[in-house]
Design an enzyme around this catalytic site. Structure first.
Site, PDB file in Angstrom:
ATOM      1  N   HIS A  91       6.601   6.264   6.765  1.00 33.28           N
ATOM      2  CA  HIS A  91       6.862   5.544   7.777  1.00 33.28           C
ATOM      3  C   HIS A  91       7.909   4.507   7.605  1.00 33.28           C
ATOM      4  O   HIS A  91       7.896   3.941   6.307  1.00 33.28           O
ATOM      5  CB  HIS A  91       5.862   5.528   8.959  1.00 33.28           C
ATOM      6  CG  HIS A  91       4.916   4.384   8.632  1.00 33.28           C
ATOM      7  ND1 HIS A  91       4.959   3.148   8.121  1.00 33.28           N
ATOM      8  CD2 HIS A  91       3.593   4.456   8.231  1.00 33.28           C
ATOM      9  CE1 HIS A  91       3.873   2.503   8.092  1.00 33.28           C
ATOM     10  NE2 HIS A  91       2.909   3.423   7.774  1.00 33.28           N
ATOM     11  N   HIS A 126       6.549   1.658   5.019  1.00 33.26           N
ATOM     12  CA  HIS A 126       6.600   1.970   3.678  1.00 33.26           C
ATOM     13  C   HIS A 126       8.073   1.748   3.087  1.00 33.26           C
ATOM     14  O   HIS A 126       8.323   1.160   2.050  1.00 33.26           O
ATOM     15  CB  HIS A 126       6.280   3.377   3.055  1.00 33.26           C
ATOM     16  CG  HIS A 126       4.768   3.638   3.934  1.00 33.26           C
ATOM     17  ND1 HIS A 126       4.752   4.680   4.558  1.00 33.26           N
ATOM     18  CD2 HIS A 126       3.468   3.260   3.580  1.00 33.26           C
ATOM     19  CE1 HIS A 126       3.376   4.771   4.996  1.00 33.26           C
ATOM     20  NE2 HIS A 126       2.573   3.947   4.335  1.00 33.26           N
ATOM     21  N   CYS A 151     -14.795   1.852   2.577  1.00 31.84           N
ATOM     22  CA  CYS A 151     -14.216   2.476   3.272  1.00 31.84           C
ATOM     23  C   CYS A 151     -12.954   3.364   2.740  1.00 31.84           C
ATOM     24  O   CYS A 151     -12.234   2.805   2.087  1.00 31.84           O
ATOM     25  CB  CYS A 151     -13.243   1.255   4.205  1.00 31.84           C
ATOM     26  SG  CYS A 151     -11.754   1.834   5.165  1.00 31.84           S
ATOM     27  N   CYS A 204      -9.271   2.537   3.091  1.00 28.45           N
ATOM     28  CA  CYS A 204      -8.630   1.273   2.365  1.00 28.45           C
ATOM     29  C   CYS A 204      -9.141   1.609   1.037  1.00 28.45           C
ATOM     30  O   CYS A 204      -8.413   0.966   0.095  1.00 28.45           O
ATOM     31  CB  CYS A 204      -9.420   0.129   2.722  1.00 28.45           C
ATOM     32  SG  CYS A 204      -9.177  -0.544   4.371  1.00 28.45           S
ATOM     33  N   CYS A 225     -14.760  -0.240   9.599  1.00 19.82           N
ATOM     34  CA  CYS A 225     -13.685  -1.041   8.963  1.00 19.82           C
ATOM     35  C   CYS A 225     -12.779  -1.819  10.009  1.00 19.82           C
ATOM     36  O   CYS A 225     -12.111  -0.995  10.826  1.00 19.82           O
ATOM     37  CB  CYS A 225     -12.903  -0.239   7.810  1.00 19.82           C
ATOM     38  SG  CYS A 225     -11.391  -0.976   7.544  1.00 19.82           S
ATOM     39  N   HIS A 241      -9.041  -0.160   9.662  1.00 15.75           N
ATOM     40  CA  HIS A 241      -9.020   1.511  10.106  1.00 15.75           C
ATOM     41  C   HIS A 241      -9.576   1.979  11.367  1.00 15.75           C
ATOM     42  O   HIS A 241      -9.336   3.022  11.758  1.00 15.75           O
ATOM     43  CB  HIS A 241      -9.293   2.397   8.873  1.00 15.75           C
ATOM     44  CG  HIS A 241      -8.272   2.279   7.787  1.00 15.75           C
ATOM     45  ND1 HIS A 241      -8.400   1.378   6.688  1.00 15.75           N
ATOM     46  CD2 HIS A 241      -7.280   3.080   7.702  1.00 15.75           C
ATOM     47  CE1 HIS A 241      -7.393   1.605   6.048  1.00 15.75           C
ATOM     48  NE2 HIS A 241      -6.724   2.701   6.557  1.00 15.75           N
ATOM     49  N   LYS A 288      -0.123  -3.294  13.517  1.00 13.24           N
ATOM     50  CA  LYS A 288       0.378  -2.696  12.284  1.00 13.24           C
ATOM     51  C   LYS A 288       0.783  -1.401  12.470  1.00 13.24           C
ATOM     52  O   LYS A 288      -0.127  -0.458  12.888  1.00 13.24           O
ATOM     53  CB  LYS A 288      -0.451  -2.901  10.902  1.00 13.24           C
ATOM     54  CG  LYS A 288       0.126  -2.357   9.692  1.00 13.24           C
ATOM     55  CD  LYS A 288      -0.631  -2.552   8.714  1.00 13.24           C
ATOM     56  CE  LYS A 288      -0.352  -1.950   7.449  1.00 13.24           C
ATOM     57  NZ  LYS A 288      -1.360  -1.308   6.449  1.00 13.24           N
ATOM     58  N   LYS A 311       0.261   5.566  10.278  1.00 12.26           N
ATOM     59  CA  LYS A 311       0.006   6.866  10.579  1.00 12.26           C
ATOM     60  C   LYS A 311      -1.350   7.211  11.438  1.00 12.26           C
ATOM     61  O   LYS A 311      -1.130   7.531  12.158  1.00 12.26           O
ATOM     62  CB  LYS A 311       0.079   7.722   9.534  1.00 12.26           C
ATOM     63  CG  LYS A 311       1.615   7.909   8.951  1.00 12.26           C
ATOM     64  CD  LYS A 311       2.081   9.174   9.777  1.00 12.26           C
ATOM     65  CE  LYS A 311       3.914   9.075   9.867  1.00 12.26           C
ATOM     66  NZ  LYS A 311       4.255  10.240  10.690  1.00 12.26           N
TER      67      LYS A 311
HETATM   68  N1  MSP Z   1      -1.759   3.067  -2.719  1.00 16.13           N
HETATM   69  C1  MSP Z   1      -1.791   1.390  -1.982  1.00 16.13           C
HETATM   70  C2  MSP Z   1      -1.256   0.778  -3.042  1.00 16.13           C
HETATM   71  C3  MSP Z   1      -1.486   0.844  -4.502  1.00 16.13           C
HETATM   72  S1  MSP Z   1      -0.375  -0.427  -5.549  1.00 16.13           S
HETATM   73  C4  MSP Z   1      -1.065  -0.367  -7.023  1.00 16.13           C
HETATM   74  C5  MSP Z   1      -1.239   1.597  -0.840  1.00 16.13           C
HETATM   75  N2  MSP Z   1      -0.496   2.547  -0.301  1.00 16.13           N
HETATM   76  S2  MSP Z   1       0.090   2.504   1.144  1.00 16.13           S
HETATM   77  O1  MSP Z   1       0.849   3.585   1.091  1.00 16.13           O
HETATM   78  O2  MSP Z   1      -1.163   2.409   2.088  1.00 16.13           O
HETATM   79  O3  MSP Z   1       0.861   1.180   1.395  1.00 16.13           O
HETATM   80  C6  MSP Z   1       2.144   0.916   0.417  1.00 16.13           C
HETATM   81  C7  MSP Z   1       2.700  -0.419   1.157  1.00 16.13           C
HETATM   82  O4  MSP Z   1       3.140  -0.008   2.420  1.00 16.13           O
HETATM   83  C8  MSP Z   1       1.906  -1.478   0.945  1.00 16.13           C
HETATM   84  O5  MSP Z   1       2.498  -2.670   0.568  1.00 16.13           O
HETATM   85  C9  MSP Z   1       1.722  -1.701   2.662  1.00 16.13           C
HETATM   86  O6  MSP Z   1       1.607  -3.049   2.979  1.00 16.13           O
HETATM   87  C10 MSP Z   1       3.017  -1.175   3.110  1.00 16.13           C
HETATM   88  N3  MSP Z   1       3.097  -0.868   4.637  1.00 16.13           N
HETATM   89  C11 MSP Z   1       2.052   0.100   5.103  1.00 16.13           C
HETATM   90  N4  MSP Z   1       2.274  -0.018   6.454  1.00 16.13           N
HETATM   91  C12 MSP Z   1       3.083  -1.172   6.710  1.00 16.13           C
HETATM   92  C13 MSP Z   1       3.618  -1.666   7.957  1.00 16.13           C
HETATM   93  N5  MSP Z   1       3.445  -1.374   9.213  1.00 16.13           N
HETATM   94  N6  MSP Z   1       4.434  -2.703   7.799  1.00 16.13           N
HETATM   95  C14 MSP Z   1       5.050  -3.241   6.579  1.00 16.13           C
HETATM   96  N7  MSP Z   1       4.508  -2.641   5.643  1.00 16.13           N
HETATM   97  C15 MSP Z   1       3.503  -1.602   5.607  1.00 16.13           C
HETATM   98  O7  MSP Z   1      -1.635   0.557  -0.196  1.00 16.13           O
END
Ligand code: MSP
Length: 542
Positions: A40, A43, A149, A152, A175, A178, A325, A328
């Site tokens: 989304h 990311h 969790c 997380c 959690c 989540h 935040k 998904k």
């Molecule tokens: N797999 C772990 C990271 C491992 S790094 C060794 C993870 N993955 S994630 O897909 O959940 O998130 C990846 C990145 O996307 C994180 O930096 C997270 O903060 C960012 N974001 C996910 N949702 C977000 C928002 N709504 N806004 C901004 N960034 C966000 O965590």
């Protein structure tokens, strides 16, 4: 004219060679993304920010490397695959090929590598690293009992949990991130002696105040570590989707321990010392939700292995929807192509980096995106580019004139170009991407004001003003050239078109960004056939 142009470009080349020879290396990594679901815009935000920083440093002539990738092990992915009647590997392959790699195209990321934690190069590095820590006495076997969790992929303390009053999980411990129940774990695990690194970590934060940024995240991390660090359970034995612990194949490595190692497995840890020396340490961009993993566990792991800690860990804010935040799991995720299909990738990149202070949370709205697109990109920058190139075509048959004697107004454009080039570079070094853009926009505004005040269309009516007209348009083209180079990390597509239109030689991404103000114009312009940012009807977007 040509001689001046050549001189300035030879200067740039010399500076590039100097920087390369000095061995300036800039390695930046994004977190690796979970493949349980599709991307989304949250990311995409991390990706775009890292890409802009990488492009900026690359255009300074630094030996730059941008790494991104996917996090594919652990219970979360395993359960998603099972729920979809497939194997975790097949699930990960599908998501990587159909969703995560295409995301990079959608938002125009120019990464140098893409690491998947299921690749052999990664799994081998994890085993090497873990074995070293085990041999050096940093790992012991113990019993873990506590909450976990899966969302997380994290062990939770009671403070991290809340008891819900409503919904499906009423009365249960959930959690706080989540909103789903945690699971009680009781397993024989291997532990990493993280507690031994409490003091070294606090010393690191103290002696290098820029290690964790911004200050809000730094303070949170320091408070967290000051409360005392427990040892970390780093293996699981109740499922097998992970890297096997090298000395005990009945365990797999805890998914975060495995995932964090991607930053070094991708640059040859344990197999290619030359590459490793050339790249490490990295600058790490992460969302603030995962700053603890990167600013506590990760440097402790590296210290244990006798490796350097990252250059900096920057925790950016969240994209919020309805004050929460975007995620998904809460069904608030917006797919990046919902935006790029209408506005294009450049506007996507520009919008999120200019509208949100990097390091703080920001809310997304279609109205704000449309309004900024129209005011800043279409009317501000795009229109300036169209007007200037059209006037050079019309009044000089496309040949870029040379500037004559400069008035105060002309000089102000040249000095503004130099000042914003320098100030934007300083902002980038401080991770203040929004400030860099605001600074560059001072030149957009200055040029628009300059054109309005100088009225080249009025000068063109009288041959007696020919020299003045030459100076005004030469100055405007110079400003556009500076803008094209300065904005190329954020707006790679539009600036490439502009660069070609004003007669820039070679690809724009090869231009030195710290010398953007030196550029004084190519030989000829060719007018833009369509605007850089065409008008978009708002109704179509909402
Ligand atoms: N797999 C772990 C990271 C491992 S790094 C060794 C993870 N993955 S994630 O897909 O959940 O998130 C990846 C990145 O996307 C994180 O930096 C997270 O903060 C960012 N974001 C996910 N949702 C977000 C928002 N709504 N806004 C901004 N960034 C966000 O965590």
């Amino acid at each position: 004219m040509k001689a001046r142009w050549l001189r300035s470009n030879t200067g740039a080349l010399a500076a590039t060679i100097e920087r390369m020879a000095a061995g300036d290396s800039f390695y930046i990594a994004t977190p690796i993304f979970y493949v349980n679901d599709v991307p989304h815009i949250g990311h995409a935000y991390t990706e775009v920010a890292a890409d802009v920083l990488a492009r900026w440093h690359r255009q300074r002539g630094e030996d730059t490397w941008l790494l991104t990738g996917t996090d594919e092990h652990g219970q979360k992915i395993l359960r998603t695959a099972v729920a979809n009647d497939t194997s975790p590997q097949a699930w990960a392959d599908k998501l990587v090929e159909n969703s995560w790699k295409p995301l990079l195209e959608t938002i125009d990321i120019r990464n140098d590598d893409f690491i998947r934690t299921t690749e052999e190069r990664h799994e081998t590095a994890v085993a090497t690293f873990l074995q070293k820590l085990y041999d050096d006495g940093h790992i012991y076997s113990g019993e873990y009992e506590g909450y976990y969790c899966v969302g997380c992929e994290e062990y939770k303390q009671l403070d991290d949990l809340i008891t819900t009053e409503d919904g499906d999980y009423s009365g249960q411990l959930v959690c706080a991130v989540h909103g789903r129940p945690v699971e009680l774990l009781k397993e024989k695990n291997y532990f990493f002696r993280m507690s031994a690194f409490e003091k070294p970590l606090l010393d690191l934060y103290e002696s290098n105040p820029n290690f964790v940024q911004p200050p809000s995240v730094r303070n949170e991390i320091i408070q967290f570590v000051k409360q005392g660090l427990a040892d970390l359970s780093i293996s699981r034995s109740s499922f097998d989707w992970g890297v096997k612990v090298p000395w005990d194949h009945s365990h797999v490595v805890y998914v975060w321990f495995d995932a964090l190692l991607n930053y070094i497995s991708a640059i040859g840890y344990g197999v290619d010392d030359e590459q490793f020396e050339r790249r490490w340490p990295a600058v790490q961009l992460v969302g603030k939700d995962i700053a603890r993993f990167h600013a506590v566990i990760w440097p402790a792991m590296l210290m244990a292995a006798g490796l350097e800690v990252p250059r900096a860990v920057f925790g950016h804010g969240w994209l919020l929807v309805g004050g929460e935040k975007m995620s998904k799991s809460k069904l608030t995720g917006i797919a990046p192509n919902q935006i790029t299909d209408t506005f294009g990738s450049d506007a996507f990149r520009y919008y999120f980096l200019s509208a949100i202070t990097f390091g703080q949370d920001g809310s997304f709205s279609w109205e704000d995106l449309s309004a900024r697109y129209q005011a800043e990109l279409a009317n501000g920058f795009g229109n300036l580019a169209s007007r200037v190139t059209a006037m050079v075509t019309r009044y000089f048959d496309g040949e870029i004139p040379a500037a004559g004697a400069l008035t105060h107004a002309d000089e102000l454009i040249y000095t503004t170009a130099k000042r914003v080039t320098e100030e934007a570079g300083i902002a980038i070094d401080a991770f203040a991407i929004h400030d860099a853009l605001a600074t560059i926009w001072q030149l957009v505004d200055a040029l628009n004001g300059y054109i309005t005040d100088q009225e080249p269309w009025a000068l063109a009516k009288d041959d007696a003003n020919r020299e003045r007209l030459e100076t005004v348009l030469a100055t405007a083209v110079h400003g556009l050239g500076t803008l094209a180079v300065l904005l190329s990390p954020v707006l790679p597509k539009a600036t490439e078109r502009l660069w070609k239109a004003i007669g820039g030689l070679g690809p724009i991404e090869a231009q030195r960004i710290d010398l953007a103000w030196e550029w004084i114009g190519g030989p000829r312009v060719s007018p833009l056939d369509t605007s850089l940012f065409p008008r978009i009807e708002v109704e179509e977007t909402v």
